[in-house]
Structures are given as structure tokens and as C-alpha cells.
Design an enzyme around this catalytic site. Structure first.
Site, PDB file in Angstrom:
ATOM      1  N   GLU A 127       0.633  -1.137   0.156  1.00 56.29           N
ATOM      2  CA  GLU A 127       0.029  -0.103  -0.079  1.00 56.29           C
ATOM      3  C   GLU A 127       0.920   1.125   0.096  1.00 56.29           C
ATOM      4  OE1 GLU A 127      -2.589   2.323  -0.452  1.00 56.29           O
ATOM      5  OE2 GLU A 127      -3.702   0.616   0.325  1.00 56.29           O
ATOM      6  N   LYS A 203       5.386   4.502  -9.717  1.00 58.16           N
ATOM      7  CA  LYS A 203       3.761   4.425  -8.983  1.00 58.16           C
ATOM      8  C   LYS A 203       2.622   4.209 -10.051  1.00 58.16           C
ATOM      9  CE  LYS A 203       5.381   7.371  -5.348  1.00 58.16           C
ATOM     10  NZ  LYS A 203       5.696   8.790  -4.838  1.00 58.16           N
TER      11      LYS A 203
END
Lengths: 432, 432
Positions: A127, A203
Site C-alpha cells: 500500500e 507508481k
């Protein structure tokens, strides 16, 4: 209460934040999950410097193998793609649940790590690898599980957003703000990973892979950073009602997936354009839920620790309830036909030419754009301030959607015109 | 692939959206979860009208008991607090996993439902009960599990936000916009639940309970709606740099929890103030992650279905991995000492008085505020436009933080002054 032993490898900024959060908010974590997450081991080469809080006796070690053997959950916060990978693979081989914040590692070796986790039925949670404290991975793959993802727009690098925000607010140029950001600790001494767009691209790889069910790599991403972005572009964009952000754009156009990172004009009125300074924001546009946005701190000791500990809690609940891999670290299930080939990307463009202030300029320029089937949506040529003697004026053109290779060819041809002075500025536009 | 049978009770707007999403995005759901969620039954009194898509044969029924017996997951989308409660209790008694979007039911009978679920070890999921498609419940209790929650601010009623946005943009008055919203289907024929703040209060009860570990009820919430809010307040607030939103405020001040819903002034520059029209936004401020914001559609067939299906997937994964109640429907674990008693709430205030345009007005008024230890942060008295003959002028005062009972007492005393014409306007201010 079931006790799960947590080991942290890497006692740097995020490692210290994670350890401190586990200790400080132990009561809250137990009340919420019904599981005790005991900080059993922290491994680092430096186990003597103070990190600003008291570590229980016997927790600090320099022995990573011992940590992996003795803990149920192994948290990798070393960073980098070499030794971190070795540690993670060792832990996965022993079937340990692994938590990491290492976006570069996942973007580069994701497929290998997932295969290793699958082999021993281990959990692998990440996460904190995207957008720091914002629970975007959980939201994307659990909260929005019912959705086909149309587009994701992400402002996911605090350093770049800080620099752009200050340039816009102060009218300062890139180099000045970068130097100041380095002095203030908002940018690294070697700022390339951030300002050249690679951190955002890592990302974007992770989000795109989760959204569309096939693990991508950096090769699938078109990456441009903000290095040397001119304050002029920011000012012209501003005049036209746009703001420039380093934006990750992830799209699925009828089966063709496009992933790119670039300084991009977005409408000032959009919620994303309001995200300033070191904050991050991710907008997900999906078929069922419509438009959603997730906002928060994308980096920093505490915010990143919030995401790391959320993963620790998830892995601990899986261990306590005997349901490892309930949500698979990555479940392949391709939802597209192909990644858009280089040059086939389609978007609107902002172009800025330096042209001679003489008759025929707009005619020549617009003829070339027309030849490449690029349609102009607006065009601005301002008068030069009196006293500016150079005879060179900026001409700013916004286009409708065009293919990248057409645009590059048109610009190349325009730059060769005798009316054109110097290189053109080219940026993408997204009408969010 | 493991198959889980899903039954939906209530084939209205959200029921139809949920069924359609399960059918339409079946492939995506299977790829992402590895579980087949088969739409096995839909129960409703009306099983003949078209809902705009084809329902597989044998799915529609009027027999709820049969549905509960035959399905693994029972989705209650009937609404209301009577028959819906009966259905849910029946399903829980049989150990079925229950999914509901029923905020009124949870806010009123939450404790009873959770006890029933615990008795048979059943799951009870309710993501869609708060802020529609925004995965705020999952984010709050899983994504932000590591955090002590300082404050939650929520714009959670699309009808009210639509009305306030139009009043502000058009300068229109409340009644006109409400009537138009009713015509357009954005407000109910009987709009009380929305505009009097109770719908938002139901959602606030749920978020506050999850944040602080004790299930609250509507009695713990101070509720004011936007009915009859004057366009003058919106304009004055605007002049002062604020925007008025129907805001749920959930705070923990050193162990005293405060939950209130009221039209509230928030700074125009805040991200929450940018949330306009029918959209919802929830800002969570917490000790580890800092400030986060979650934005999206708070209502509607598809957006709500997105959250309902996310719950179905969660419950299905729990069934497939044999880990029901891995995240408990509600885990008590009180994190506060007391709910702030009525009148003890503290906030900044916006006050608008109609006063006679004569000497001594400000002196009398400010003396009374001082008596109650209420400190003025700004005060505006504008000149009356020429031709306005009444001699009555508005006086707007913003205060520093004050207790509610002091404020009410001061206003009561000021309203009795001979210089004061009519009732004062009083709103809260939150400096987000």
C-alpha cells in the site's frame, strides 16, 4: 488475543515512523483488529543512533536472517532494488508475509516477486508504495472492485508538486525553486528520480497493473519530467485557465492502454488542480462509481508509516484468521488488448513557439498543423511590451486531440521555418 | 472457481443498479477476486416492471424467505427501519452474510444488528450506507487503521450540497432552488430527511462510531438542517472568504467526542469547499496520516451499486477463504470518555443581526458578547444602499471559539435589545 510478530528491515525515516506508530498506537490497533502486532525485531546496520523514541530491549539487531526467522511479518523498508530484493525473496521463500513500500522494486521486479510469493503461499503487501498515506491501492482493488477503470490521473510526487506550486505562486524559475527545495529537504541532492518523472512512473506502473490485470514495467510508460520547465509555460497556461502538474495518466481506450507521466495542463477549476505543495491526489474515473478522488500526504515519515502499518494489520488479520492471500498480492486477469505503441498516444497539446513578429507567421504555422491533421482549439499571440526590441514574440497554440507522432513531426517542421526562433515548448492537456 | 450465491431484496433504484453491475461486470469481478458472485435471486413485490436490463430466468421472486434460504449473501436494499430490519435479522439468524446500504437502520438499531450477527458468526457489511460510491468505511477502518482520528468533516448529502451550490452560484433563494431540485428529481417530494440534516446525521453516527469504537445513536448528534437558510448568509459568508456547506463534524477533543450536523462556514480556499453539486466529500484528519480527503458521488443507482458490490465481494472473499468476520462488522473498543453534553460544544460562530442604524449599537452588542466571554474575531457593518429607507442594517460578527450555551444565551439577550430587529442568524465556522 492472537499475537503476530513484526520485524522491520531498515531503520531509516519510514522504518522509524513505522516502529513508532506500532508502539504508540498499539492500543488502537488491538481494539480495531483484535490482533496484537508486536514489534519483535528491527534490523539495520546502525542500531545505536537515536530515532527519537524508545525502542524496547532486544528488538534492535544487525542480523536480517535472524529477523526473518523469528518474525511472522517482514517489513522491507531498505529501499533500492538490490539488497531489498534479496531480503524480500528470502522472507517469501520461508512463507513469511512481506510488507514493502518499495515502488522501484515492484515496478522493476514485480512479476518475479509475485511468483515467489505464490510459490510458498505468502502475502506481499505494498500500500505504501503509491501515494504515501492515501489508501489508494486498497481503494482501487477492493473499494472499487466492481468497476471497469476508464482513467486514473495521479499527482504522486510531492517534490515536483511542491516545486510547481512554488513556481506558480512566486513566479520563480525552476532552478531557483529546486535549489531551495533541496535546502529545505523537500528534494534530494540528486533529484533526478523525482524531477525526471521516474518516481511517478514507478507508481503509475503499479496502479495501471492493478487496474488492468497485467503487471507492466517502466518500458510501458512514456516518461517526461519537469526539469527545466519554463516559468513562461506556467504563466501562459495560467492565462488560458490551466495549471501545470506532473501528472500520471493511465487510460484504457477501447482495449488500448496508455500510461504516461508528463507535465500536463489541467483546468484550474478541477479538484486535482487544487492539490498543492507536497500533497498527492489520485482521481479514478470508472464505469460504475463515476469520478472519485483520493487526497493526502504522499510521503514523509508518519504518512507513509500509516500505510505500512495498514498493510501490517491486513497481513496480521490474514494470519490470525488463517486466510493468507485472501486478496492476492497480484491476480493476473488482463483487461486490455495492447499497450499503446510509442507515438500512437493521443492527447490535446499546448504548444509555445518563439516567432518573428512579421506577416504570414500564423498562416505558415497553421498550414503545417493542418497538413498533419492537427486542429487548433485556441491560439494567442500577444503584443510585445514596448521596449522589447528583439522582434521575437511568443505564439501559444492549444490543439484538439492529436497523435503524438503527428505532433512531433509537425513541430519539427515548424521549428525549421525561418520565422521560428529556437525550440518549441510542447506540453499535454487533459480536460479532467 | 468457487461460486457464491447472491440474493438482493428490493429491486428499486439501487437494487437494480446492483443487479446490473453484478451481471455487466461479472468478468472483472471474477478476474479480480477469483470468486464467482452469481446473482441467484432478486425479491420484490413488483417483479414485472422493466428495470432497463435483462434479468436471467428464475432470478426474480416475491418470496424473501426462499431468497434467504437459497443464497449465501443477502443484500438488503429495501430501505426504512421496519421490514428491512426483519429481513436482515432473519438472514443473520441463519448465519447468512448480509450487505446493506441502510444508514437509518444502522444509526437506529446498529447495536441490535451487530449483536445478532455476532450470535451466529455472520458478516454484516455496510460500505454503501455512507457517502455512496466513496469507499470511506473501508478506508477509515482498514486503510487508516493505524491512526487515532482527530476530526472528520463530511459533506454527505448530495441534495443539500446541490441546493447550496445553486443558491451560491445563482443568488437564488432556498425555496426556489428546492422546488426546482424536486422537479429535477434531486430532492424528494418530502425533503425533510435530507434538508433537515437527518440523513447526514445517520451517516455521521456510523463514521463516528467506527472512528471511536462505540456505537452511537442519533441522540448523540446535534442536528440542524439547511431549511430556510437565507441567501443573505451565503452572500455575507462569501464576502468574508467562506462558503456554507451542510457539514457533519466529528471531533475528539481530549476524550470528549462531539458529533454535529449543521450548515457551517468553511474557508473558500479549502479543498472541501470545492466540492459542489451532488458530490460528496469526507475529510479525515488523523494523528499519523495527517489530512486526507475522499471524494465522489454520494448517491445514485450506479455509484451506490459500486459500494454495494464491493461489500458483496468482501463477503464473498470471506466465504471463499473461510474467514467470516475477518474484519468485524463492528468491534467495540471505546476511545473516548464521554459524548459532549448539549450546549458544551465549542466552535467559532458567524452571527448576523438586523440592527437599527443609530449610535451605540456596536457598543451594546459587543458588551453582551464580552459578558459571556465571547471574543469577536471580525465585525462588519455595511452602509445601506441609498433609497433603503427602513433604517435597519445588517451587522455580521465572526467570533473566536465559544461554548454553544454561552452563545445561545448571548444571542437571546441581544435579540431583546431595542436596537435589534427580528431574529439573529447563527451559523458555525470550521477552520479546516
Amino acid at each position: 488475543m492472537k499475537e503476530i510478530k513484526v520485524g522491520i528491515i531498515g531503520f531509516g525515516t519510514v522504518g522509524a515512523g513505522t516502529a513508532e506508530t506500532l508502539l504508540k498506537n498499539k492500543d488502537v490497533l488491538e481494539k480495531r483488529t483484535g490482533v496484537t502486532m508486536r514489534l519483535a525485531k528491527i534490523a539495520d546496520l546502525d542500531i545505536t543512533s537515536s530515532r527519537g523514541f524508545e525502542v524496547p530491549q532486544g528488538v534492535l539487531t544487525t542480523n536480517v536472517d535472524e529477523l526473518i526467522d523469528q518474525c511472522d511479518i517482514v517489513v522491507e523498508l531498505v529501499g533500492g532494488t538490490k539488497i531489498a530484493k534479496t531480503f524480500i525473496l528470502k522472507a517469501l521463500e520461508k512463507g513469511k508475509s512481506v510488507v514493502t513500500a518499495n515502488k522501484a522494486l515492484l515496478a522493476t521486479y514485480g512479476a518475479e516477486l509475485f511468483a515467489a510469493a505464490e510459490k510458498t503461499g505468502a502475502d506481499l503487501c505494498y500500500e505504501a508504495s503509491v501515494a504515501g498515506g492515501i489508501p489508494i491501492i486498497k481503494s482501487l482493488r477492493e473499494g472499487l472492485v466492481a468497476n471497469r477503470i476508464n482513467r486514473i490521473y495521479g499527482i504522486m510526487n510531492g517534490t515536483c508538486n511542491y516545486i510547481l506550486t512554488r513556481m506558480e505562486n512566486e513566479g520563480a524559475d525552476f532552478d531557483t525553486v529546486l535549489k531551495d527545495a533541496q535546502k529545505l529537504g523537500y528534494a534530494e541532492a540528486n533529484p533526478s528520480l523525482d524531477i525526471d518523472g521516474f518516481d511517478t512512473a514507478h507508481k503509475a506502473v503499479i496502479l495501471a497493473s492493478l487496474a488492468y490485470g497485467q503487471w507492466l514495467t517502466l518500458d510501458d510508460v512514456r516518461v517526461e519530467g519537469i526539469r527545466g520547465l519554463s516559468i513562461d509555460e506556467i504563466n501562459y497556461a495560467n492565462d488560458l485557465g490551466y495549471r501545470i502538474k506532473l501528472l500520471a495518466v493511465i487510460k484504457n481506450n477501447d482495449g488500448t492502454v496508455e500510461v504516461r507521466v508528463a507535465p500536463t495542463l489541467i483546468p484550474q477549476s478541477s479538484l486535482l488542480a487544487q492539490i498543492s505543495g507536497v500533497f498527492n491526489g489520485v482521481m479514478v474515473d470508472a464505469d460504475t462509481v463515476g469520478q472519485t478522488l483520493f487526497y493526502g500526504r504522499g510521503a514523509g515519515r508518519a504518512a507513509t508509516a500509516s500505510a505500512v502499518v495498514a498493510d501490517i494489520a491486513d497481513a496480521a488479520l490474514n494470519l490470525a484468521h488463517n486466510c493468507k492471500r485472501r486478496v492476492s498480492p497480484f491476480r493476473p486477469g488482463k483487461q486490455f488488448d495492447m499497450v499503446a505503441p510509442q507515438g500512437e498516444n493521443v492527447s490535446r497539446y499546448y504548444l509555445r513557439f518563439q516567432v518573428k513578429d512579421c506577416p504570414g507567421v500564423i498562416a505558415s504555422l497553421s498550414a503545417i498543423l493542418a497538413k498533419y491533421e492537427i486542429s487548433i482549439s485556441s491560439l494567442i499571440q500577444r503584443e510585445v511590451a514596448p521596449g522589447t526590441a528583439s522582434g521575437i514574440v511568443p505564439l501559444v497554440v492549444l490543439t484538439h486531440a492529436a497523435k503524438e507522432h503527428s505532433m512531433l513531426a509537425a513541430i519539427d517542421e515548424i521549428e525549421k521555418l525561418c520565422i521560428c526562433a529556437g525550440k518549441a515548448g510542447m506540453l499535454r492537456i487533459e480536460d479532467i
